[in-house]
Write an enzyme that holds these catalytic residues in place. Sequence first.
Site, PDB file in Angstrom:
ATOM      1  N   SER A   1      35.682 -66.223  -2.556  1.00 48.45           N
ATOM      2  CA  SER A   1      34.253 -66.076  -2.853  1.00 48.45           C
ATOM      3  C   SER A   1      33.439 -66.172  -1.570  1.00 48.45           C
ATOM      4  O   SER A   1      33.815 -66.888  -0.632  1.00 48.45           O
ATOM      5  CB  SER A   1      33.844 -67.212  -3.798  1.00 48.45           C
ATOM      6  OG  SER A   1      32.443 -67.340  -3.858  1.00 48.45           O
ATOM      7  N   ALA A   2      32.310 -65.507  -1.577  1.00 44.78           N
ATOM      8  CA  ALA A   2      31.367 -65.626  -0.460  1.00 44.78           C
ATOM      9  C   ALA A   2      30.853 -67.051  -0.329  1.00 44.78           C
ATOM     10  O   ALA A   2      30.259 -67.406   0.691  1.00 44.78           O
ATOM     11  CB  ALA A   2      30.191 -64.676  -0.667  1.00 44.78           C
TER      12      ALA A   2
ATOM     13  N   PHE B   1      43.157 -64.666 -10.840  1.00 47.87           N
ATOM     14  CA  PHE B   1      41.749 -64.938 -11.149  1.00 47.87           C
ATOM     15  C   PHE B   1      41.558 -66.302 -11.803  1.00 47.87           C
ATOM     16  O   PHE B   1      40.459 -66.847 -11.753  1.00 47.87           O
ATOM     17  CB  PHE B   1      41.205 -63.908 -12.142  1.00 47.87           C
ATOM     18  CG  PHE B   1      41.111 -62.505 -11.617  1.00 47.87           C
ATOM     19  CD1 PHE B   1      40.111 -62.148 -10.731  1.00 47.87           C
ATOM     20  CD2 PHE B   1      42.015 -61.541 -12.014  1.00 47.87           C
ATOM     21  CE1 PHE B   1      40.012 -60.850 -10.254  1.00 47.87           C
ATOM     22  CE2 PHE B   1      41.927 -60.246 -11.548  1.00 47.87           C
ATOM     23  CZ  PHE B   1      40.923 -59.896 -10.662  1.00 47.87           C
TER      24      PHE B   1
ATOM     25  N   LYS C   1      34.920 -72.169 -12.579  1.00 47.53           N
ATOM     26  CA  LYS C   1      33.974 -71.601 -11.607  1.00 47.53           C
ATOM     27  C   LYS C   1      32.562 -72.161 -11.669  1.00 47.53           C
ATOM     28  O   LYS C   1      31.659 -71.609 -11.036  1.00 47.53           O
ATOM     29  CB  LYS C   1      33.941 -70.077 -11.784  1.00 47.53           C
ATOM     30  CG  LYS C   1      33.480 -69.652 -13.162  1.00 47.53           C
ATOM     31  CD  LYS C   1      33.370 -68.136 -13.281  1.00 47.53           C
ATOM     32  CE  LYS C   1      32.825 -67.749 -14.623  1.00 47.53           C
ATOM     33  NZ  LYS C   1      32.695 -66.325 -14.833  1.00 47.53           N
TER      34      LYS C   1
ATOM     35  N   TYR D   1      33.990 -76.646  -6.024  1.00 47.21           N
ATOM     36  CA  TYR D   1      34.419 -75.277  -6.363  1.00 47.21           C
ATOM     37  C   TYR D   1      34.664 -74.473  -5.089  1.00 47.21           C
ATOM     38  O   TYR D   1      35.708 -73.839  -4.917  1.00 47.21           O
ATOM     39  CB  TYR D   1      33.353 -74.604  -7.232  1.00 47.21           C
ATOM     40  CG  TYR D   1      33.518 -73.105  -7.320  1.00 47.21           C
ATOM     41  CD1 TYR D   1      34.507 -72.545  -8.111  1.00 47.21           C
ATOM     42  CD2 TYR D   1      32.698 -72.250  -6.575  1.00 47.21           C
ATOM     43  CE1 TYR D   1      34.672 -71.167  -8.157  1.00 47.21           C
ATOM     44  CE2 TYR D   1      32.850 -70.881  -6.623  1.00 47.21           C
ATOM     45  CZ  TYR D   1      33.841 -70.344  -7.422  1.00 47.21           C
ATOM     46  OH  TYR D   1      34.013 -68.985  -7.460  1.00 47.21           O
TER      47      TYR D   1
ATOM     48  N   ASN E   1      24.379 -67.692 -13.758  1.00 46.63           N
ATOM     49  CA  ASN E   1      24.137 -66.557 -12.860  1.00 46.63           C
ATOM     50  C   ASN E   1      22.924 -65.753 -13.277  1.00 46.63           C
ATOM     51  O   ASN E   1      22.542 -65.706 -14.443  1.00 46.63           O
ATOM     52  CB  ASN E   1      25.381 -65.663 -12.786  1.00 46.63           C
ATOM     53  CG  ASN E   1      26.554 -66.378 -12.124  1.00 46.63           C
ATOM     54  OD1 ASN E   1      27.565 -66.614 -12.744  1.00 46.63           O
ATOM     55  ND2 ASN E   1      26.387 -66.750 -10.870  1.00 46.63           N
TER      56      ASN E   1
ATOM     57  N   ASN F   1      38.058 -70.381 -21.048  1.00 49.65           N
ATOM     58  CA  ASN F   1      36.703 -69.954 -20.687  1.00 49.65           C
ATOM     59  C   ASN F   1      36.571 -68.441 -20.875  1.00 49.65           C
ATOM     60  O   ASN F   1      35.851 -67.775 -20.149  1.00 49.65           O
ATOM     61  CB  ASN F   1      36.414 -70.355 -19.231  1.00 49.65           C
ATOM     62  CG  ASN F   1      34.935 -70.275 -18.907  1.00 49.65           C
ATOM     63  OD1 ASN F   1      34.093 -70.352 -19.802  1.00 49.65           O
ATOM     64  ND2 ASN F   1      34.616 -70.079 -17.642  1.00 49.65           N
TER      65      ASN F   1
ATOM     66  N   LYS G   1      38.197 -72.754  -3.062  1.00 48.98           N
ATOM     67  CA  LYS G   1      38.390 -71.392  -2.527  1.00 48.98           C
ATOM     68  C   LYS G   1      38.820 -71.460  -1.067  1.00 48.98           C
ATOM     69  O   LYS G   1      39.718 -70.730  -0.634  1.00 48.98           O
ATOM     70  CB  LYS G   1      37.113 -70.571  -2.688  1.00 48.98           C
ATOM     71  CG  LYS G   1      36.719 -70.316  -4.138  1.00 48.98           C
ATOM     72  CD  LYS G   1      37.808 -69.580  -4.899  1.00 48.98           C
ATOM     73  CE  LYS G   1      37.491 -69.362  -6.363  1.00 48.98           C
ATOM     74  NZ  LYS G   1      38.646 -68.840  -7.127  1.00 48.98           N
TER      75      LYS G   1
ATOM     76  N   GLY H   1      39.018 -62.842 -18.369  1.00 46.30           N
ATOM     77  CA  GLY H   1      37.715 -63.236 -17.835  1.00 46.30           C
ATOM     78  C   GLY H   1      36.905 -62.028 -17.373  1.00 46.30           C
ATOM     79  O   GLY H   1      37.321 -60.878 -17.536  1.00 46.30           O
TER      80      GLY H   1
HETATM   81  N1  UFG Z   1      18.609 -67.369  -9.625  1.00 46.05           N
HETATM   82  C1  UFG Z   1      17.356 -67.581 -10.144  1.00 46.05           C
HETATM   83  N2  UFG Z   1      17.265 -67.966 -11.440  1.00 46.05           N
HETATM   84  C2  UFG Z   1      18.350 -68.158 -12.242  1.00 46.05           C
HETATM   85  C3  UFG Z   1      19.638 -67.940 -11.684  1.00 46.05           C
HETATM   86  C4  UFG Z   1      19.715 -67.563 -10.367  1.00 46.05           C
HETATM   87  O1  UFG Z   1      16.348 -67.412  -9.469  1.00 46.05           O
HETATM   88  O2  UFG Z   1      18.194 -68.528 -13.416  1.00 46.05           O
HETATM   89  C5  UFG Z   1      18.722 -66.926  -8.226  1.00 46.05           C
HETATM   90  C6  UFG Z   1      19.457 -67.909  -7.335  1.00 46.05           C
HETATM   91  O3  UFG Z   1      18.572 -68.840  -6.785  1.00 46.05           O
HETATM   92  C7  UFG Z   1      20.056 -66.962  -6.296  1.00 46.05           C
HETATM   93  C8  UFG Z   1      20.283 -65.663  -7.064  1.00 46.05           C
HETATM   94  O4  UFG Z   1      19.487 -65.753  -8.216  1.00 46.05           O
HETATM   95  O5  UFG Z   1      19.115 -66.707  -5.311  1.00 46.05           O
HETATM   96  C9  UFG Z   1      21.718 -65.476  -7.466  1.00 46.05           C
HETATM   97  O6  UFG Z   1      22.142 -66.632  -8.158  1.00 46.05           O
HETATM   98  P1  UFG Z   1      23.520 -66.688  -8.938  1.00 46.05           P
HETATM   99  O7  UFG Z   1      23.640 -68.052  -9.566  1.00 46.05           O
HETATM  100  O8  UFG Z   1      23.651 -65.507  -9.830  1.00 46.05           O
HETATM  101  O9  UFG Z   1      24.575 -66.471  -7.786  1.00 46.05           O
HETATM  102  P2  UFG Z   1      24.859 -67.385  -6.525  1.00 46.05           P
HETATM  103  O10 UFG Z   1      24.696 -66.503  -5.330  1.00 46.05           O
HETATM  104  O11 UFG Z   1      24.176 -68.672  -6.515  1.00 46.05           O
HETATM  105  O12 UFG Z   1      26.347 -67.735  -6.903  1.00 46.05           O
HETATM  106  C10 UFG Z   1      27.373 -67.153  -6.292  1.00 46.05           C
HETATM  107  C11 UFG Z   1      28.579 -67.042  -7.236  1.00 46.05           C
HETATM  108  C12 UFG Z   1      29.201 -68.380  -7.448  1.00 46.05           C
HETATM  109  C13 UFG Z   1      29.354 -69.110  -6.149  1.00 46.05           C
HETATM  110  C14 UFG Z   1      27.995 -69.282  -5.542  1.00 46.05           C
HETATM  111  C15 UFG Z   1      27.978 -70.232  -4.386  1.00 46.05           C
HETATM  112  O13 UFG Z   1      28.214 -66.486  -8.474  1.00 46.05           O
HETATM  113  O14 UFG Z   1      30.490 -68.193  -8.022  1.00 46.05           O
HETATM  114  O15 UFG Z   1      27.572 -67.988  -5.198  1.00 46.05           O
HETATM  115  O16 UFG Z   1      27.331 -69.730  -3.288  1.00 46.05           O
HETATM  116  F1  UFG Z   1      29.915 -70.313  -6.277  1.00 46.05           F
END
Ligand code: UFG
Length: 343
Positions: free
Chosen positions: A124-125, A80, A84, A149, A199, A35, A153, A10
């Site tokens: 994870s945070a 890991f 997710k 999810y 993400n 995955n 954690k 991964g």
């Molecule tokens: N975002 C956008 N547009 C997108 C995707 C994300 O604006 O198309 C923004 C989100 O709103 C957020 C930031 O980009 O503000 C980061 O988003 P991510 O989805 O990349 O990451 P997250 O902080 O939401 O996700 C992380 C981890 C997950 C975990 C999650 C839960 O990647 O594994 O935090 O808090 F589950």
Amino acid sequence: MNILVTGGAGYIGSHTVVALFEAGFNPVIVDDFSNSELRVLDGLEKILGFKPRYYAQNCNDPAVMRRIIRDESIGGAIHFAAFKAVGESMLEPLKYYQNNLGSLLVLVQTMLECGVTNLIFSSSATVYGQPDELPVTENALLPPSMSVYGNTKQIGEEILRDTSAAGKEIKAISLRYFNPIGAHPSAHIGELPTGIPNNLVPFITQTAAGVRPSLTVFGNDYNTPDGTCLRDYIHIMDLAEAHVESLKFLTENSSSSFYDVFNVGTGQGCSVLELIRTFEDVSGMPLNYRIGDRRPGDAAAVYADATKIYNQLGWRASRTMREGLADAWRWQQNMRIRDETPV
Ligand code: UFG
């Protein structure tokens, strides 16, 4: 020392395989490729000069895990392997509890049976939800999780804490990852999201590469400096190296039972718009994006207090967000995206 890396094909696992090898450990991958993709092993071979040992197996099977741990004379494990996707976890809770917690229980039980003590767990945070105080420390009280999810954690951490507290011969560390970005600088391995990325950074690089028409910024009315969410974006190789330092700490620790938890972040909060601007600068490409509605469940701001891991394990992030974005972009371009990126 031979280190079992579940989910080693991964995103975080494959980069950690490289960091382990560079630090003198011998990684052994167990991955069911549900995955992840076999070609990750080719990328690893290009970097390492050989194909790492791997088992295409699911780590929920105790007999399989027992055999691998014994056959490979495993001295420690990094776990890991997990599902997710936050959204999917709400639709398929049993699938997530079974896979994410079932595999952890099997791993801990087989490690105890085989006398293997050192274990690093991917947390994870997400366990913090929206922290009351920022930067968030490991001492923050954890709120009820907002997703299945996230709950896997929180419960995974509890399983390890309780097992260690019961005096079982296990030394374990949970690493609470903030937002990993980037790729190995060689661009032979990187993030390979299946379908439409959840993400931010893979969505940005796919948009810049023309695979996606445009990026939607999820809300600009948060109580943050520019209205968009703040996150702590950490370079994937820094994150990988945090596992190595954690493992070194455990192998050098003479107690028979140990448990602790560490944030793995940079300590810096960065907004979505700031990240987009840095990407445009690094890539020289204007990004097609628009402001959309908030995404349900998003916290306004989450970034780490990363002093504990520095004080106790001597690790801190050494790469910048800019380097992470440059590496992510190089990786995207190296994928010959139209052939290899699922649309
Ligand atoms: N975002 C956008 N547009 C997108 C995707 C994300 O604006 O198309 C923004 C989100 O709103 C957020 C930031 O980009 O503000 C980061 O988003 P991510 O989805 O990349 O990451 P997250 O902080 O939401 O996700 C992380 C981890 C997950 C975990 C999650 C839960 O990647 O594994 O935090 O808090 F589950």
